[in-house]
Design a protein around this motif. Sequence first.
Motif, PDB file in Angstrom:
ATOM      1  N   ALA A   9      37.704  38.981  42.654  1.00  0.00           N
ATOM      2  CA  ALA A   9      36.628  38.531  43.544  1.00  0.00           C
ATOM      3  C   ALA A   9      36.535  39.436  44.757  1.00  0.00           C
ATOM      4  N   ALA A  10      37.704  39.866  45.270  1.00  0.00           N
ATOM      5  CA  ALA A  10      37.703  40.764  46.422  1.00  0.00           C
ATOM      6  C   ALA A  10      37.055  42.093  46.063  1.00  0.00           C
ATOM      7  N   SER A  11      37.376  42.618  44.889  1.00  0.00           N
ATOM      8  CA  SER A  11      36.778  43.892  44.442  1.00  0.00           C
ATOM      9  C   SER A  11      35.274  43.746  44.249  1.00  0.00           C
ATOM     10  N   ASP A  12      34.864  42.629  43.646  1.00  0.00           N
ATOM     11  CA  ASP A  12      33.430  42.398  43.421  1.00  0.00           C
ATOM     12  C   ASP A  12      32.669  42.316  44.738  1.00  0.00           C
ATOM     13  N   LEU A  13      33.296  41.718  45.747  1.00  0.00           N
ATOM     14  CA  LEU A  13      32.628  41.597  47.044  1.00  0.00           C
ATOM     15  C   LEU A  13      32.693  42.902  47.837  1.00  0.00           C
ATOM     16  N   SER A  15      32.752  46.048  46.572  1.00  0.00           N
ATOM     17  CA  SER A  15      31.968  47.150  45.991  1.00  0.00           C
ATOM     18  C   SER A  15      30.556  47.258  46.566  1.00  0.00           C
ATOM     19  N   PRO A  16      29.843  46.133  46.826  1.00  0.00           N
ATOM     20  CA  PRO A  16      28.522  46.306  47.446  1.00  0.00           C
ATOM     21  C   PRO A  16      28.601  46.493  48.965  1.00  0.00           C
ATOM     22  N   GLY A  17      29.837  46.507  49.527  1.00  0.00           N
ATOM     23  CA  GLY A  17      29.966  46.761  50.965  1.00  0.00           C
ATOM     24  C   GLY A  17      30.183  45.535  51.819  1.00  0.00           C
ATOM     25  N   PHE A  18      30.421  44.393  51.229  1.00  0.00           N
ATOM     26  CA  PHE A  18      30.674  43.195  52.026  1.00  0.00           C
ATOM     27  C   PHE A  18      32.074  43.265  52.654  1.00  0.00           C
ATOM     28  N   ALA A  19      32.145  42.998  53.926  1.00  0.00           N
ATOM     29  CA  ALA A  19      33.440  42.983  54.628  1.00  0.00           C
ATOM     30  C   ALA A  19      34.310  41.843  54.123  1.00  0.00           C
ATOM     31  N   LEU A  20      33.678  40.822  53.593  1.00  0.00           N
ATOM     32  CA  LEU A  20      34.424  39.668  53.071  1.00  0.00           C
ATOM     33  C   LEU A  20      35.363  40.081  51.942  1.00  0.00           C
ATOM     34  N   GLY A  21      34.986  41.111  51.170  1.00  0.00           N
ATOM     35  CA  GLY A  21      35.822  41.566  50.063  1.00  0.00           C
ATOM     36  C   GLY A  21      37.162  42.092  50.537  1.00  0.00           C
ATOM     37  N   SER A  22      37.157  42.947  51.564  1.00  0.00           N
ATOM     38  CA  SER A  22      38.428  43.478  52.078  1.00  0.00           C
ATOM     39  C   SER A  22      39.240  42.391  52.767  1.00  0.00           C
ATOM     40  N   GLY A  23      38.541  41.454  53.415  1.00  0.00           N
ATOM     41  CA  GLY A  23      39.249  40.331  54.037  1.00  0.00           C
ATOM     42  C   GLY A  23      39.929  39.451  52.999  1.00  0.00           C
ATOM     43  N   LEU A  24      39.225  39.216  51.881  1.00  0.00           N
ATOM     44  CA  LEU A  24      39.799  38.407  50.806  1.00  0.00           C
ATOM     45  C   LEU A  24      40.988  39.122  50.167  1.00  0.00           C
ATOM     46  N   ARG A  25      40.901  40.442  50.019  1.00  0.00           N
ATOM     47  CA  ARG A  25      42.011  41.218  49.452  1.00  0.00           C
ATOM     48  C   ARG A  25      43.232  41.131  50.385  1.00  0.00           C
ATOM     49  N   HIS A  26      42.980  41.290  51.691  1.00  0.00           N
ATOM     50  CA  HIS A  26      44.073  41.192  52.679  1.00  0.00           C
ATOM     51  C   HIS A  26      44.712  39.798  52.634  1.00  0.00           C
ATOM     52  N   LEU A  27      43.881  38.769  52.592  1.00  0.00           N
ATOM     53  CA  LEU A  27      44.376  37.391  52.527  1.00  0.00           C
ATOM     54  C   LEU A  27      45.196  37.165  51.253  1.00  0.00           C
ATOM     55  N   SER A  28      44.716  37.674  50.131  1.00  0.00           N
ATOM     56  CA  SER A  28      45.423  37.503  48.863  1.00  0.00           C
ATOM     57  C   SER A  28      46.784  38.193  48.897  1.00  0.00           C
ATOM     58  N   ASN A  29      46.812  39.411  49.444  1.00  0.00           N
ATOM     59  CA  ASN A  29      48.087  40.133  49.543  1.00  0.00           C
ATOM     60  C   ASN A  29      49.067  39.410  50.466  1.00  0.00           C
ATOM     61  N   ARG A  30      48.568  38.924  51.595  1.00  0.00           N
ATOM     62  CA  ARG A  30      49.429  38.204  52.549  1.00  0.00           C
ATOM     63  C   ARG A  30      49.947  36.914  51.918  1.00  0.00           C
ATOM     64  N   TRP A  31      49.065  36.187  51.235  1.00  0.00           N
ATOM     65  CA  TRP A  31      49.454  34.943  50.567  1.00  0.00           C
ATOM     66  C   TRP A  31      50.554  35.208  49.541  1.00  0.00           C
ATOM     67  N   SER A  32      50.378  36.220  48.723  1.00  0.00           N
ATOM     68  CA  SER A  32      51.375  36.543  47.696  1.00  0.00           C
ATOM     69  C   SER A  32      52.711  36.911  48.333  1.00  0.00           C
ATOM     70  N   SER A  33      52.667  37.679  49.401  1.00  0.00           N
ATOM     71  CA  SER A  33      53.889  38.094  50.095  1.00  0.00           C
ATOM     72  C   SER A  33      54.632  36.885  50.659  1.00  0.00           C
ATOM     73  N   GLN A  34      53.905  36.004  51.330  1.00  0.00           N
ATOM     74  CA  GLN A  34      54.548  34.833  51.922  1.00  0.00           C
ATOM     75  C   GLN A  34      55.028  33.854  50.860  1.00  0.00           C
ATOM     76  N   LEU A  35      54.271  33.728  49.773  1.00  0.00           N
ATOM     77  CA  LEU A  35      54.687  32.866  48.675  1.00  0.00           C
ATOM     78  C   LEU A  35      56.001  33.358  48.074  1.00  0.00           C
ATOM     79  N   ASN A  36      56.105  34.682  47.880  1.00  0.00           N
ATOM     80  CA  ASN A  36      57.345  35.245  47.348  1.00  0.00           C
ATOM     81  C   ASN A  36      58.520  35.037  48.301  1.00  0.00           C
ATOM     82  N   THR A  37      58.255  35.109  49.610  1.00  0.00           N
ATOM     83  CA  THR A  37      59.307  34.860  50.601  1.00  0.00           C
ATOM     84  C   THR A  37      59.818  33.426  50.495  1.00  0.00           C
ATOM     85  N   VAL A  38      58.896  32.480  50.385  1.00  0.00           N
ATOM     86  CA  VAL A  38      59.290  31.070  50.257  1.00  0.00           C
ATOM     87  C   VAL A  38      60.047  30.831  48.948  1.00  0.00           C
ATOM     88  N   LEU A  39      59.568  31.416  47.860  1.00  0.00           N
ATOM     89  CA  LEU A  39      60.249  31.243  46.567  1.00  0.00           C
ATOM     90  C   LEU A  39      61.653  31.840  46.598  1.00  0.00           C
TER      91      LEU A  39
END
Length: 101
Positions: A9-13, A15-39
Amino acid sequence: MGACLRLAAASDLASPGFALGSGLRHLSNRWSSQLNTVLDACARIADHMRVTKKIHNGDEAYLQRQMNSIDVPDADFDERVGGSRAFHRPLHEGRRDVGRV
């Protein structure tokens, strides 16, 4: 939404230049990192609990055996300071005037 779907979804957003796409990618990466820390922390806690249980296995049974081996305290045992029970008679015991009117 899984990590793959979030990144798609981040890539799809993005590619047409929406800033929301990079924000979603950053959020997804941060979420995965913190989830792994908790696990990882949960796994360390679980390992510690298993090791602690293994180390102390039998302690309770040992303590129970030790406590059950104590029969009756000595006849002269008195937890008050000062020695045997003979010195701790009630005040009226042995007095002749108690109960007289």
